[in-house]
Enzyme design. Structure first.
Site, PDB file in Angstrom:
ATOM      1  N   HIS A 236       4.187   3.901  12.956  1.00 56.23           N
ATOM      2  CA  HIS A 236       4.419   3.905  11.502  1.00 56.23           C
ATOM      3  C   HIS A 236       5.466   4.988  11.238  1.00 56.23           C
ATOM      4  CE1 HIS A 236       2.950   3.812   7.188  1.00 56.23           C
ATOM      5  NE2 HIS A 236       3.494   5.016   7.222  1.00 56.23           N
TER       6      HIS A 236
ATOM      7  N   ARG B 281       0.847  -1.203   0.000  1.00 53.88           N
ATOM      8  CA  ARG B 281       0.000   0.000   0.000  1.00 53.88           C
ATOM      9  C   ARG B 281       0.888   1.261   0.000  1.00 53.88           C
ATOM     10  NH1 ARG B 281      -0.782   4.718   2.446  1.00 53.88           N
ATOM     11  NH2 ARG B 281      -0.357   3.732   4.466  1.00 53.88           N
ATOM     12  N   ASP B 282       1.547   1.535   1.112  1.00 55.09           N
ATOM     13  CA  ASP B 282       2.308   2.785   1.225  1.00 55.09           C
ATOM     14  C   ASP B 282       3.517   2.787   0.295  1.00 55.09           C
ATOM     15  OD1 ASP B 282       2.869   5.296   2.126  1.00 55.09           O
ATOM     16  OD2 ASP B 282       3.405   4.737   4.160  1.00 55.09           O
TER      17      ASP B 282
ATOM     18  N   CYS C  84      11.007   8.785  -2.380  1.00 60.22           N
ATOM     19  CA  CYS C  84      10.912   9.502  -3.635  1.00 60.22           C
ATOM     20  C   CYS C  84      11.796   8.813  -4.666  1.00 60.22           C
ATOM     21  CB  CYS C  84      11.363  10.937  -3.450  1.00 60.22           C
ATOM     22  SG  CYS C  84      11.499  11.809  -5.008  1.00 60.22           S
TER      23      CYS C  84
ATOM     24  N   HIS D  24       8.649   6.659   9.047  1.00 52.73           N
ATOM     25  CA  HIS D  24       9.360   6.762   7.770  1.00 52.73           C
ATOM     26  C   HIS D  24      10.828   7.006   8.075  1.00 52.73           C
ATOM     27  CE1 HIS D  24       6.152   7.047   4.560  1.00 52.73           C
ATOM     28  NE2 HIS D  24       5.477   6.818   5.672  1.00 52.73           N
TER      29      HIS D  24
ATOM     30  N   ASN E 176       9.206   4.322   3.884  1.00 47.35           N
ATOM     31  CA  ASN E 176       8.913   3.648   5.142  1.00 47.35           C
ATOM     32  C   ASN E 176      10.185   2.981   5.659  1.00 47.35           C
ATOM     33  OD1 ASN E 176       5.724   3.467   5.380  1.00 47.35           O
ATOM     34  ND2 ASN E 176       6.260   3.227   3.230  1.00 47.35           N
TER      35      ASN E 176
END
Lengths: 300, 300
Positions: free
Chosen positions: B208, B15-16, B241, B210, B250
């Protein structure tokens, strides 16, 4: 969390970083990069290594780099450190005007043998010889493989403690605890450093973490919590394997400084100006920049 | 150090991670990657997002991915989670057989407005509507920008606490504390989580993080010390990116798992088999792998 107000950083990019770059970096480029680091606030720089050029061709200009940088810096208070593998290197470093030498002994017999072809005892004897020959030389004793040995030799913490004590009794300015292969876990760092600092003041110690497995900053955080206030890092995270992007080398100065600043811990380093050093490295050094902050320094 | 024996991990790469990949990943490739993750031990997977394809074209095959994976997995105990931005998405996710939905509300009004074009209050009302419509849906409430807002809106911890309590009173299975822009420092994580867990049990929370600034694992370590035992991560460190190598997304599942295992904390994940997932991602997904362990998984 037990955090200090200010910490010191030794910039090791010009030594540990550059020595892992395969293509020769022009001497004038090395000097320009180091000067820019000084402009960015670096107060302690491991500038080169007086090792035989047969083993590390990248360091063949050690004398020239050290002498030139010393000239450029003038009376600014910057500690210029040179790594030396033996007495011959130590003599050369002193002649060229190093303020401090770093002498490495591995806490693993197998690694010390592979690294300098000596037993740990022989390495200490050589250090004694260096002291006899050079007089009151300021030296740092680096204990390689403190947190793990590439040959899987088990290194008991008692041996680290014994070696650190011996180094301090010989007058070492600092003892470096080096995670040579980037295998230390935060728990290991906690266990080893808390054992060591039961017997010696944390102010004697400097940590040298590699970010091979991404745990460099987590390990630094643990060391901070154990009252360590002196860290080594390399601008751009240099020192990794150039053939495996992502396989980082030393913890990156900009990642370290950003973490420290974001917790209101002062350093002497200006992150924005460190971004300029990185731009110059990108231009002059054929090695990937793998740090996280490399592209973000100027946005802070 | 206060460490648990075992932790849970939600794999959010599909997903992410995927939603930040510009080129469309073929549906069959997504499914193959997810199946391999299950083979590597993933027990909780955020598998897709039921968001309008106009906003995230990469997720246009949400229904197909979820249904196919569900079929393949059969009776293996794997929690298939789908992110939903609104009631319509929640209905679609339920229809396709999601076990759990993740519903996001940003703790910053400015970010919530930019993200879902609603106030925080309107977002909670929508969540109530979802519950009315779907009945006893199992849901996780993700609090975006818990540790920092891209629009520099100051988010008081009291607001996080209030939102978490409201979510739990509505029956949330878990509350996700999300460092949406990777700006959390370890000190911030310590301060915020220790405040939160004074009022609610740590077992309600999932972090969660990053790794944008390289502090992801250091932050995870702090959360572990604050009794958090549930973490989100993305295999390969996807989610960064694609135009700035090193600007990680993540925290990478393999980096997280390696750190945990190196401190003798169990996970369900097999690092060696995770290496095979990464091989497949390299083959099928046009996005750089920026994790530290990517090339080392198979050597552990």
């Amino acid at each position: 969390m037990n955090l200090p107000k200010k910490v010191k950083i030794v910039e090791v990019g010009p030594r540990d970083g550059f020595q892992n770059v395969k293509d020769f970096i022009e001497t004038k480029d090395k000097i320009e990069i180091i000067k820019k680091m000084v402009d960015a606030g670096a107060k302690h720089i491991e500038i080169t290594s007086f090792v035989h050029p047969k083993w590390v061709p990248q360091m063949k200009d050690a004398k020239e780099v050290l002498e030139e940088v010393k000239d450029c810096i003038g009376d600014r208070e910057v500690e210029l450190i040179a790594l030396v593998p033996n007495k011959y290197g130590a003599l050369k470093a002193k002649e060229a005007g190093a303020h401090t030498i770093t002498y490495v002994i591995s806490a693993s017999e197998a690694h010390n043998k592979a690294n300098v072809n000596r037993t740990i005892e022989e390495s200490f004897k050589e250090l004694e010889d260096i002291q006899k020959e050079l007089g009151d030389v300021k030296f740092r004793l680096a204990l390689a493989t403190t947190f793990g040995c590439p040959f899987n030799e088990k290194v008991p913490t008692s041996r680290i403690i014994e070696m650190a004590k011996r180094g301090l009794s010989m007058g070492a300015d600092k003892i470096l605890l080096a995670d040579t292969i980037g295998s230390a876990s935060p728990l290991k760092v906690k266990n080893i450093i808390s054992e060591i600092t039961k017997e010696m003041s944390p102010e004697h110690f400097v940590t040298h973490f590699h970010d091979t497995r991404g745990m460099g900053l987590a390990n630094t955080l643990v060391a901070l919590n154990e009252n360590i206030t002196y860290f080594e890092s390399a601008v751009g995270g240099l020192g990794g394997c150039p053939f495996a992007p992502g396989a980082a080398g030393n913890i990156a100065t900009e990642d370290l400084v950003n973490m420290l600043h974001s917790m209101s811990i002062e350093t002497d380093i200006d992150l924005n100006k460190t971004g300029e050093v990185i731009d110059l490295i990108r231009e002059k050094v054929k090695s990937p920049i793998v740090s996280h902050m490399a592209s973000l320094c100027k946005e802070q």
